[in-house]
Design an enzyme around this catalytic site. Sequence first.
Site, PDB file in Angstrom:
ATOM      1  N   ASN A   1       8.755  28.346 -15.119  1.00 28.30           N
ATOM      2  CA  ASN A   1       8.889  28.642 -16.403  1.00 28.30           C
ATOM      3  C   ASN A   1       6.762  28.737 -15.746  1.00 28.30           C
ATOM      4  OD1 ASN A   1      11.709  28.102 -17.101  1.00 28.30           O
ATOM      5  ND2 ASN A   1      11.119  26.269 -17.959  1.00 28.30           N
TER       6      ASN A   1
ATOM      7  N   ASN B   1      10.429  35.618 -15.160  1.00 20.74           N
ATOM      8  CA  ASN B   1      11.009  34.296 -14.831  1.00 20.74           C
ATOM      9  C   ASN B   1      12.296  34.145 -16.089  1.00 20.74           C
ATOM     10  OD1 ASN B   1      11.700  31.888 -13.317  1.00 20.74           O
ATOM     11  ND2 ASN B   1      11.337  30.707 -14.823  1.00 20.74           N
ATOM     12  N   GLU B   2      13.883  34.066 -15.733  1.00 17.30           N
ATOM     13  CA  GLU B   2      14.794  33.392 -17.174  1.00 17.30           C
ATOM     14  C   GLU B   2      14.042  33.527 -18.578  1.00 17.30           C
ATOM     15  OE1 GLU B   2      14.855  28.867 -16.564  1.00 17.30           O
ATOM     16  OE2 GLU B   2      15.971  29.463 -14.530  1.00 17.30           O
TER      17      GLU B   2
ATOM     18  N   GLU C   1      16.267  30.361  -7.744  1.00 11.02           N
ATOM     19  CA  GLU C   1      16.911  28.611  -8.192  1.00 11.02           C
ATOM     20  C   GLU C   1      18.523  27.925  -7.664  1.00 11.02           C
ATOM     21  OE1 GLU C   1      14.310  27.556 -11.440  1.00 11.02           O
ATOM     22  OE2 GLU C   1      13.309  29.377 -10.714  1.00 11.02           O
TER      23      GLU C   1
HETATM   24  O1  AHR Z   1      12.464  24.548 -11.018  1.00 12.01           O
HETATM   25  C1  AHR Z   1      12.320  23.748 -11.894  1.00 12.01           C
HETATM   26  C2  AHR Z   1      12.312  25.509 -13.525  1.00 12.01           C
HETATM   27  O2  AHR Z   1      13.397  25.080 -13.432  1.00 12.01           O
HETATM   28  C3  AHR Z   1      11.610  26.657 -12.797  1.00 12.01           C
HETATM   29  O3  AHR Z   1      10.238  26.641 -13.585  1.00 12.01           O
HETATM   30  C4  AHR Z   1      12.653  27.239 -14.184  1.00 12.01           C
HETATM   31  O4  AHR Z   1      12.413  28.754 -13.661  1.00 12.01           O
HETATM   32  C5  AHR Z   1      13.959  26.439 -14.226  1.00 12.01           C
HETATM   33  O5  AHR Z   1      14.509  26.650 -15.536  1.00 12.01           O
END
Ligand code: AHR
Length: 506
Positions: free
Chosen positions: A75, A175-176, A295
């Site tokens: 994030n 990311n996400e 992740e």
């Molecule tokens: O790894 C912790 C968080 O989890 C990361 O920042 C994010 O990409 C995910 O939601």
Amino acid sequence: MGQPRQATLVLDKSFRIGTVDNRIYGAFIEHLGRAIYGGIYEPDHPQADEHGFRQDVLDLVRELNVPVVRYPGGNFVSGYNWEDGIGPQSERPRRLELAWRSVETNEFGSNEFVDWVNAAGAEAMLAINLGSRGIDAARNFVEYCNHPEGTYWSDLRRHHGYEEPHNIKLWCLGNEMDGPWQIGHKTAQEYGRTALEAAKVMRMVDPSIELVVCGSSNAKMPTFPQWEAEVLDHTYEHVDYISLHTYFGNQSNDTANFLAQSVGMDSFIDTVIGICDYIKAKKRSKKTLNLSFDEWNVWYHSHQTTAKEEPWQIAPPILEDVYTFEDALVVGCMLISLLKRAHRVKIACIAQLVNVIAPIMTRTGGGVWRQTIYWPYLHTSLYGRGDVLLPVVQSPVYDCKDFSDVPLLEAVGVFNEEKEELTIFAVNRDLESPLKLNGRLGDFEAYKVVQHITLTHHDVKAVNTETNPDNVIPRNIGNAQQSSSFLTADLPALSWNVIRLAKAKD
Ligand code: AHR
């Protein structure tokens, strides 16, 4: 007491799922909590080298043989200006870090990360910010890192003391981006277009790079799996991997159900493979897209709200899950899940590596220790390199809240042809009873068991701490034996097992 329950595992040297890409044993370091400051980097620590890198931490990272580390988020990356982290440290700006509500000093940036990852013997995987920024920052970042010389950004890198380009091969396109919590959250349509244009411009700077496009943040997102289909509709021919993220937890304290969660990971991977292949067919493409599970872990013990209650601290101790023995079993099952799909999962990153939901823990100013989940990660990274053999499993099954017919035995075999070694990774999910494993190993008659490691504990909630670091540790006490092509082993109730066989010397 009746007879122990039995399970059968058939492996054959000729039946191979695929070769393990060693990058599936990757990890992740984010500017989050104490992952960097007080974790890998702590200049005042007695164990720090001249760069400020903690050697005690680096020793464990090297022990794990981590091949690739994703950085700087997470994030965090969706609000990050990469230029803040380069140049003289004393001139770097302090910023409000909005994702985790901290203060980022920028004392550690991309060049320090590259130095650290080199010291760890790993490869860097960098993410660009497609939240608050876009293609201009992305192309400049690639130019700064990878262009040899003679341009503004490459000469700036040289001016910063890095004459040779970093040659970063792996890049994540944000990311996400499907998550409403993400800075600059986008619809699939918006993200697909942006990712495509970023991919094109980054490749114009360096055609040799590999790109990871964002899939869903997890399989429970309301936009999954339509997100993947729409994003790939835009980007399929311009990217190399699509990302998957998954975290499991035992919030309801239901161990049987918790241990079964990797079954969901299996189907998440299968679904994403299906979508990739659907888009391949739709586009009449020759290219097969692979997966980056960048992740994955257990995450639920810590409350990520700490920094929110008392915001704007530097490196607050957040997301510091203290892992239990049962968490280690779930991590073992997740690793087996990745191995079983080694033909398409080419990169995976345990999230994260140090302090933040991590196998390695430190005390700022103090020691370092291995969490319970360290062990299955270590074993697979050390012994799970080679070709994955198709596991044909017959096992008693059970039903739980989220799944039916969950096998008590989770297992896979990896054959290292060069070293003439076969390693079986196996979890017995049975809460109370040992499981008798009957193996049929085709074409391994000349092999003998050299080690049967087990990780067990009478208390599923047992943890390792700085003062009791060896509470949950593996032991060489398994009784696996092989005679001709028959293998037998007792897998203790609730256990992680590593059965190593090697070709007998004449
Ligand atoms: O790894 C912790 C968080 O989890 C990361 O920042 C994010 O990409 C995910 O939601």
